[in-house]
Design a protein around this motif. Structure first.
Motif, PDB file in Angstrom:
ATOM      1  N   GLY A 111       0.811  -1.209   0.000  1.00 36.26           N
ATOM      2  CA  GLY A 111       0.000   0.000   0.000  1.00 36.26           C
ATOM      3  C   GLY A 111       0.843   1.256   0.000  1.00 36.26           C
ATOM      4  O   GLY A 111       1.986   1.272  -0.479  1.00 36.26           O
ATOM      5  N   ARG A 112       0.267   2.286   0.553  1.00 35.44           N
ATOM      6  CA  ARG A 112       0.870   3.618   0.533  1.00 35.44           C
ATOM      7  C   ARG A 112       0.887   4.175   1.950  1.00 35.44           C
ATOM      8  O   ARG A 112      -0.057   3.972   2.718  1.00 35.44           O
ATOM      9  CB  ARG A 112       0.060   4.524  -0.384  1.00 35.44           C
ATOM     10  N   GLY A 113       1.967   4.864   2.278  1.00 35.89           N
ATOM     11  CA  GLY A 113       2.082   5.430   3.611  1.00 35.89           C
ATOM     12  C   GLY A 113       2.681   6.819   3.595  1.00 35.89           C
ATOM     13  O   GLY A 113       3.285   7.258   2.608  1.00 35.89           O
ATOM     14  N   GLN A 114       2.501   7.498   4.710  1.00 30.92           N
ATOM     15  CA  GLN A 114       2.999   8.869   4.850  1.00 30.92           C
ATOM     16  C   GLN A 114       3.713   9.011   6.193  1.00 30.92           C
ATOM     17  O   GLN A 114       3.206   8.554   7.216  1.00 30.92           O
ATOM     18  CB  GLN A 114       1.830   9.854   4.764  1.00 30.92           C
ATOM     19  N   MET A 115       4.876   9.634   6.165  1.00 23.80           N
ATOM     20  CA  MET A 115       5.621   9.942   7.375  1.00 23.80           C
ATOM     21  C   MET A 115       5.536  11.443   7.639  1.00 23.80           C
ATOM     22  O   MET A 115       5.908  12.250   6.779  1.00 23.80           O
ATOM     23  CB  MET A 115       7.090   9.534   7.230  1.00 23.80           C
ATOM     24  N   ASN A 116       5.068  11.809   8.814  1.00 22.25           N
ATOM     25  CA  ASN A 116       5.004  13.208   9.225  1.00 22.25           C
ATOM     26  C   ASN A 116       6.043  13.435  10.328  1.00 22.25           C
ATOM     27  O   ASN A 116       5.917  12.880  11.426  1.00 22.25           O
ATOM     28  CB  ASN A 116       3.606  13.559   9.730  1.00 22.25           C
ATOM     29  N   TYR A 117       7.049  14.240  10.031  1.00 20.09           N
ATOM     30  CA  TYR A 117       8.158  14.438  10.960  1.00 20.09           C
ATOM     31  C   TYR A 117       7.794  15.514  11.982  1.00 20.09           C
ATOM     32  O   TYR A 117       7.279  16.580  11.637  1.00 20.09           O
ATOM     33  CB  TYR A 117       9.426  14.792  10.183  1.00 20.09           C
ATOM     34  N   GLN A 118       8.090  15.220  13.239  1.00 21.10           N
ATOM     35  CA  GLN A 118       7.617  16.029  14.350  1.00 21.10           C
ATOM     36  C   GLN A 118       8.606  17.136  14.736  1.00 21.10           C
ATOM     37  O   GLN A 118       9.735  17.194  14.246  1.00 21.10           O
ATOM     38  CB  GLN A 118       7.368  15.116  15.555  1.00 21.10           C
ATOM     39  N   ASP A 119       8.141  17.985  15.628  1.00 18.85           N
ATOM     40  CA  ASP A 119       8.966  19.054  16.214  1.00 18.85           C
ATOM     41  C   ASP A 119       9.627  19.928  15.154  1.00 18.85           C
ATOM     42  O   ASP A 119      10.831  20.208  15.202  1.00 18.85           O
ATOM     43  CB  ASP A 119      10.036  18.456  17.141  1.00 18.85           C
ATOM     44  N   GLY A 120       8.850  20.334  14.170  1.00 14.75           N
ATOM     45  CA  GLY A 120       9.357  21.251  13.155  1.00 14.75           C
ATOM     46  C   GLY A 120      10.038  20.596  11.985  1.00 14.75           C
ATOM     47  O   GLY A 120      10.554  21.277  11.100  1.00 14.75           O
ATOM     48  N   GLY A 121      10.067  19.268  11.936  1.00 13.15           N
ATOM     49  CA  GLY A 121      10.663  18.574  10.800  1.00 13.15           C
ATOM     50  C   GLY A 121      11.948  17.850  11.167  1.00 13.15           C
ATOM     51  O   GLY A 121      12.457  17.941  12.292  1.00 13.15           O
ATOM     52  N   TYR A 122      12.461  17.105  10.200  1.00  9.58           N
ATOM     53  CA  TYR A 122      13.678  16.312  10.381  1.00  9.58           C
ATOM     54  C   TYR A 122      14.776  16.941   9.554  1.00  9.58           C
ATOM     55  O   TYR A 122      14.685  17.030   8.332  1.00  9.58           O
ATOM     56  CB  TYR A 122      13.424  14.874   9.928  1.00  9.58           C
ATOM     57  N   ASN A 123      15.840  17.382  10.208  1.00  9.78           N
ATOM     58  CA  ASN A 123      16.930  18.074   9.533  1.00  9.78           C
ATOM     59  C   ASN A 123      17.992  17.090   9.060  1.00  9.78           C
ATOM     60  O   ASN A 123      18.458  16.247   9.835  1.00  9.78           O
ATOM     61  CB  ASN A 123      17.578  19.102  10.466  1.00  9.78           C
ATOM     62  N   VAL A 124      18.345  17.215   7.804  1.00  7.38           N
ATOM     63  CA  VAL A 124      19.414  16.415   7.210  1.00  7.38           C
ATOM     64  C   VAL A 124      20.436  17.390   6.628  1.00  7.38           C
ATOM     65  O   VAL A 124      20.077  18.285   5.855  1.00  7.38           O
ATOM     66  CB  VAL A 124      18.867  15.476   6.109  1.00  7.38           C
ATOM     67  N   TYR A 125      21.713  17.220   6.972  1.00 11.47           N
ATOM     68  CA  TYR A 125      22.727  18.210   6.603  1.00 11.47           C
ATOM     69  C   TYR A 125      23.701  17.733   5.544  1.00 11.47           C
ATOM     70  O   TYR A 125      24.686  18.411   5.245  1.00 11.47           O
ATOM     71  CB  TYR A 125      23.506  18.636   7.860  1.00 11.47           C
ATOM     72  N   THR A 126      23.482  16.571   4.972  1.00 12.22           N
ATOM     73  CA  THR A 126      24.383  16.094   3.921  1.00 12.22           C
ATOM     74  C   THR A 126      23.566  15.686   2.706  1.00 12.22           C
ATOM     75  O   THR A 126      22.541  14.994   2.853  1.00 12.22           O
ATOM     76  CB  THR A 126      25.198  14.883   4.419  1.00 12.22           C
ATOM     77  N   PRO A 127      24.025  16.048   1.501  1.00  7.13           N
ATOM     78  CA  PRO A 127      25.187  16.926   1.216  1.00  7.13           C
ATOM     79  C   PRO A 127      24.879  18.406   1.412  1.00  7.13           C
ATOM     80  O   PRO A 127      25.779  19.228   1.530  1.00  7.13           O
ATOM     81  CB  PRO A 127      25.489  16.624  -0.255  1.00  7.13           C
ATOM     82  N   ILE A 128      23.569  18.756   1.434  1.00  4.62           N
ATOM     83  CA  ILE A 128      23.190  20.139   1.695  1.00  4.62           C
ATOM     84  C   ILE A 128      22.112  20.119   2.779  1.00  4.62           C
ATOM     85  O   ILE A 128      21.407  19.125   2.948  1.00  4.62           O
ATOM     86  CB  ILE A 128      22.659  20.842   0.411  1.00  4.62           C
TER      87      ILE A 128
END
Length: 209
Positions: A125-142
């Motif tokens: 099926g299909r799913g959705q992830m909602n990231y909490q506390d303002g979102g999920y920060n990823v710093y690589t590569p940008i």
């Protein structure tokens, strides 16, 4: 006593015993079609860890509500093949990510006429992830901030139903789900969902009684 009479009597006894044994070895008749609905609550280990953690031991956790239905339509001896559809919604998304999904697929259950009926399912099926506390920060590569991602899901699981009444069963299961997400270096993660609840069988119920 005439030999012919003895011979015919022996054949009759052997035939009667063989028929009785054959009937005893045959599985109890199983209904060809049975529908049920279920609702469950449980915990979901999302596998998405807090940023910077070396492992997923700090993975996000949800309190999840799951509801759906099953339709068993084909029997092979004591095995029933059916279809299943279900949806899951996070009542509590924790502090990392909340997962919601809708899935459908096949289910196989083992019906013995006893109070416990184990089953296994394979869903897609299909799913959705909602990231909490303002979102999920990823710093690589940008530097990027993810607040929501969507993905296809592959789900494999199993459990058992425990009859408490003719049409009502308690239900417990574990499901393993494969999600794709860009916030994980590997690009995907397995989440595990353990749930318990109640199932209601429509009509006269499923399986031998």
């Amino acid at each position: 006593m005439k030999p012919a009479f003895v011979f015919l009597s022996a054949l009759f006894l052997i035939g009667s015993n063989s028929q009785a044994l054959a009937q005893a070895n045959q599985p109890t008749a199983i209904r060809k079609m049975a529908a049920s609905a279920f609702v469950m609550a449980g915990g979901t280990y999302t596998g998405v860890g807090s940023f910077g953690s070396a492992t997923h031991r700090n993975g996000g956790k949800n309190l999840t509500l799951t509801a759906g239905g099953d339709l068993d339509f084909l029997s092979f001896g004591n095995f029933m093949l059916g279809a299943e559809v279900r949806g899951s919604y996070p009542l509590d998304s924790g502090h990392i990510v909340g997962e919601r999904s809708i899935l459908g697929g096949a289910r196989v259950s083992y019906v013995t006429g006893k109070l416990i009926r184990p089953y296994a399912d394979g869903l897609f099926g299909r799913g959705q992830m909602n990231y909490q506390d303002g979102g999920y920060n990823v710093y690589t590569p940008i530097p990027l901030n993810y607040t929501q991602t969507a993905t296809n899901i592959y789900d494999f699981g199993g459990g058992a139903e425990f009859d408490v009444m003719r049409q009502i069963s308690l239900k417990a299961e574990v499901q393993a789900q494969h999600w794709n997400t860009p916030v994980i270096p590997s690009g995907s993660v397995w989440s595990v969902q353990a749930s318990a609840g109640v199932a209601y069988r429509f009509g006269a119920g499923q399986g031998p009684r």
